[in-house]
Design a protein around this motif. Structure first.
Motif, PDB file in Angstrom:
ATOM      1  N   ASP A 250       0.746  -1.152   0.039  1.00  0.00           N
ATOM      2  CA  ASP A 250      -0.139  -0.040  -0.261  1.00  0.00           C
ATOM      3  C   ASP A 250       0.700   0.974  -0.256  1.00  0.00           C
ATOM      4  O   ASP A 250       0.394   2.253  -0.460  1.00  0.00           O
ATOM      5  CB  ASP A 250      -1.299  -0.190   1.303  1.00  0.00           C
ATOM      6  CG  ASP A 250      -1.800  -1.134   0.949  1.00  0.00           C
ATOM      7  OD1 ASP A 250      -2.236  -1.213   0.341  1.00  0.00           O
ATOM      8  OD2 ASP A 250      -2.798  -1.047   2.194  1.00  0.00           O
ATOM      9  N   ILE A 251       1.720   1.427   0.743  1.00  0.00           N
ATOM     10  CA  ILE A 251       2.865   2.385   1.030  1.00  0.00           C
ATOM     11  C   ILE A 251       3.692   2.326  -0.226  1.00  0.00           C
ATOM     12  O   ILE A 251       3.264   3.816  -0.622  1.00  0.00           O
ATOM     13  CB  ILE A 251       4.104   2.202   2.485  1.00  0.00           C
ATOM     14  CG1 ILE A 251       2.959   2.228   3.119  1.00  0.00           C
ATOM     15  CG2 ILE A 251       4.980   3.291   2.301  1.00  0.00           C
ATOM     16  CD1 ILE A 251       4.367   1.833   4.597  1.00  0.00           C
ATOM     17  N   ALA A 252       3.855   1.429  -0.713  1.00  0.00           N
ATOM     18  CA  ALA A 252       4.889   1.985  -2.473  1.00  0.00           C
ATOM     19  C   ALA A 252       3.732   2.252  -3.811  1.00  0.00           C
ATOM     20  O   ALA A 252       4.000   2.889  -4.521  1.00  0.00           O
ATOM     21  CB  ALA A 252       5.524  -0.020  -2.901  1.00  0.00           C
ATOM     22  N   ILE A 253       2.520   1.201  -3.545  1.00  0.00           N
ATOM     23  CA  ILE A 253       1.374   1.804  -4.808  1.00  0.00           C
ATOM     24  C   ILE A 253       1.176   3.382  -4.155  1.00  0.00           C
ATOM     25  O   ILE A 253       0.711   4.676  -5.002  1.00  0.00           O
ATOM     26  CB  ILE A 253       0.588   1.188  -4.606  1.00  0.00           C
ATOM     27  CG1 ILE A 253       0.754  -0.012  -4.886  1.00  0.00           C
ATOM     28  CG2 ILE A 253      -0.493   1.665  -5.228  1.00  0.00           C
ATOM     29  CD1 ILE A 253      -0.977  -1.298  -5.512  1.00  0.00           C
ATOM     30  N   GLY A 254       0.975   4.079  -2.900  1.00  0.00           N
ATOM     31  CA  GLY A 254       0.738   5.705  -2.570  1.00  0.00           C
ATOM     32  C   GLY A 254       1.870   6.219  -3.204  1.00  0.00           C
ATOM     33  O   GLY A 254       1.567   6.987  -3.809  1.00  0.00           O
ATOM     34  N   VAL A 255       3.511   5.921  -2.413  1.00  0.00           N
ATOM     35  CA  VAL A 255       4.430   6.354  -2.855  1.00  0.00           C
ATOM     36  C   VAL A 255       4.851   7.622  -4.427  1.00  0.00           C
ATOM     37  O   VAL A 255       4.592   7.872  -5.659  1.00  0.00           O
ATOM     38  CB  VAL A 255       5.650   6.254  -2.568  1.00  0.00           C
ATOM     39  CG1 VAL A 255       6.622   7.386  -3.024  1.00  0.00           C
ATOM     40  CG2 VAL A 255       5.056   6.764  -1.359  1.00  0.00           C
ATOM     41  N   ALA A 256       4.249   5.830  -5.651  1.00  0.00           N
ATOM     42  CA  ALA A 256       4.390   5.764  -6.360  1.00  0.00           C
ATOM     43  C   ALA A 256       3.744   6.625  -7.178  1.00  0.00           C
ATOM     44  O   ALA A 256       3.598   7.559  -7.999  1.00  0.00           O
ATOM     45  CB  ALA A 256       4.345   4.402  -7.077  1.00  0.00           C
ATOM     46  N   LEU A 257       1.665   6.535  -6.522  1.00  0.00           N
ATOM     47  CA  LEU A 257       0.950   7.421  -7.134  1.00  0.00           C
ATOM     48  C   LEU A 257       1.048   9.321  -7.034  1.00  0.00           C
ATOM     49  O   LEU A 257       0.877   9.579  -7.723  1.00  0.00           O
ATOM     50  CB  LEU A 257      -0.640   7.147  -6.486  1.00  0.00           C
ATOM     51  CG  LEU A 257      -1.286   6.048  -6.870  1.00  0.00           C
ATOM     52  CD1 LEU A 257      -2.726   5.646  -5.899  1.00  0.00           C
ATOM     53  CD2 LEU A 257      -1.695   6.426  -8.706  1.00  0.00           C
ATOM     54  N   LEU A 258       1.895   9.512  -6.286  1.00  0.00           N
ATOM     55  CA  LEU A 258       1.916  10.737  -5.681  1.00  0.00           C
ATOM     56  C   LEU A 258       2.822  11.155  -6.965  1.00  0.00           C
ATOM     57  O   LEU A 258       3.135  12.508  -7.155  1.00  0.00           O
ATOM     58  CB  LEU A 258       2.867  10.463  -4.434  1.00  0.00           C
ATOM     59  CG  LEU A 258       1.951  10.979  -3.159  1.00  0.00           C
ATOM     60  CD1 LEU A 258       2.371  10.781  -1.329  1.00  0.00           C
ATOM     61  CD2 LEU A 258       0.575  11.829  -3.155  1.00  0.00           C
TER      62      LEU A 258
END
Length: 480
Positions: free
Chosen positions: A257-265
């Protein structure tokens, strides 16, 4: 305990700096992102930055010559391209084998030779396992294989370097394919149009899973029971196995979740990696929900090339077993991981055999629909939990001791507290929450003003700090 605040702040600073510096100078984005990624990886150990760089160079060169030969029209060109792919696969497996598997096979082969009277041992290298090597090696192999299959075009050197070293998912996935990342790298994302609300929600959700749920269960019951199963009663051992099932899900899906969220940013969308795996009614369905990017990788680059289900039934069962055994070895070089994969392979083969026979004879459900689904869920969940015992235990003997302790009704140690029970079964029940509820929460957060969103994020970080235990263990999948 400032871990979540620090982690969130560090990720946000990187995202802000990259987006702010590159808006007036778009050509700086990729070199800057590569630099941040190398720094992120080197923070753990600069020694293995050279290994990552070598992997980038080797695989880009292999992909380049594979693509160049595929432009030809002769048979020799196609044959040469196939050889380049084979060279790349062997090189990647060789690097992975030396750093991850050499010592395991050296010890086992030496023991085997000594058992038949042949003296001498193979050298033990005792290398430190480079963090994330299994993930970026699989990504590299998928790239050169897809180039060879003409599923993806050759990437520019800088694009490939950013793709393979992209820091959000470098050390623990998800396993992103070049076909998913290359088009996004080619089109520079506009930092003014990123789904920030969705990204912040994912990051906070991941931090809560890891810092609060996973760390709490690890410290309160899992670590203690697995370290000394004989000192705990059977019900505590069973609860510890259930708790570990929750812990590893919260830990790994939390990182995802953290990885996907940071990539989205940063303007990139990664593939989903988890989808409520503990609500699966079959083991096949479990693998469609658990570590989905690895499941698809094993299917497309191992199961299908082996023949998949296109041959005889025996060949299909063999392929399932091979894939799951190798999937177990991918996680680690011990017999426990082999057994973990073997349990999944056997049950997947049995499920397929039963399903095929029922379809062949036109048999309907044995139990009423509701009861039948409950029984299937119960069986699937406990097969997964049985396999987790071998996955978590330090050795085969420790696994046997853990399973044997289930029959112990003495030595109650007091680890099965009401809070541990509530967190464990509450987390499992949460798997059955309708997706529409989660969508409504996400949409409601997105509809808030930027001030309200900031306040909500701040309060969430404070709550995670307060609820989380002192000290947070590394992510479990960092070791793979």
């Amino acid at each position: 305990m400032l871990f979540p605040t620090f982690a969130f702040g560090a990720f946000f600073v990187v995202v802000f700096v990259v987006n702010w510096l590159t808006r007036p100078h778009p050509t700086l984005w990729k070199p800057l992102m590569l630099g941040f990624s190398i720094f992120f990886y080197g923070w753990w150990s600069w020694r293995f930055v050279l290994l990552l760089a070598a992997t980038i160079v080797i695989n880009w060169v292999v992909g380049h010559f594979t693509a160049a030969n595929l432009q030809g029209t002769g048979r020799d060109d196609a044959r040469t391209a196939r050889w380049w792919v084979r060279i790349g696969v062997v090189a990647n497996l060789g690097i992975l084998g030396v750093f991850k598997y050499w010592d395991f096979f050296a010890v086992e082969l030496s023991n085997l030779l000594e058992s038949v009277g042949i003296s001498g041992t193979l050298p033990i290298l005792e290398y430190t396992l480079p963090v994330g090597i299994s993930f970026y090696t699989f990504q590299a192999m998928s790239y050169i294989i897809d180039v060879g299959r003409r599923n993806v075009r050759e990437m520019a050197p800088m694009d490939f370097a950013v793709y393979l070293s992209f820091f959000p998912q470098l050390v623990a996935g998800p396993i992103v394919r070049a076909s998913e990342m290359a088009p996004q790298l080619a089109a520079r994302p506009d930092p003014r149009y990123v789904p920030a609300a969705e990204a912040f929600g994912l990051i906070l959700n991941g931090l809560f899973k890891k810092v609060v749920i996973s760390s709490f269960l690890a410290s309160e019951i899992v670590d203690g029971v697995f370290a000394d199963p004989g000192g705990h009663s059977g019900p505590e051992v069973v609860l510890a196995v259930y708790a570990y099932a929750v812990q590893i899900y919260a830990d790994f899906s939390g990182y995802t979740d953290i990885a996907i969220g940071v990539a989205l940013l940063l303007g990139f969308r990664f593939p989903q990696n988890f989808s409520a795996p503990y609500r699966a009614l079959t083991l096949q369905d479990f693998w469609r929900r658990w570590h989905m990017t690895l499941s698809r990788w094993l299917r497309d680059y191992l199961y299908v090339p082996l023949g998949g289900n296109r041959g005889s039934r025996v060949a299909t069962y063999r392929n399932l077993m091979l894939v799951m055994l190798l999937g177990g070895l991918w996680h680690g070089s011990t017999w426990n991981f082999v057994i973990w994969g073997g349990i999944h392979g056997v049950v997947l083969a049995v499920e397929r055999l039963v399903r095929e026979r029922r379809e062949r004879h036109g048999l309907g459900p044995i139990l009423p629909v509701g009861i039948g689904e409950a029984v299937r869920w119960l069986v699937t969940f406990h097969v997964v939990c049985l396999a987790w015992v071998f996955f978590r235990s330090e050795s085969l003997s420790a696994s046997v001791e853990m399973l044997g302790a289930i029959a112990n009704f003495d030595n109650y140690a007091g680890t099965a507290t009401p809070l541990v029970i509530a967190v464990t079964f509450g987390a499992l029940a949460f798997q059955f929450m309708p997706q529409a509820w989660a969508d409504q929460i996400r949409e409601g957060f997105a509809d808030l003003s930027w001030l309200a969103q900031g306040a909500a994020v701040g309060l969430a970080l404070v709550a995670i700090d307060v609820l989380g235990p002192s000290g947070v263990a590394p992510f479990i999948y960092f070791q793979f």
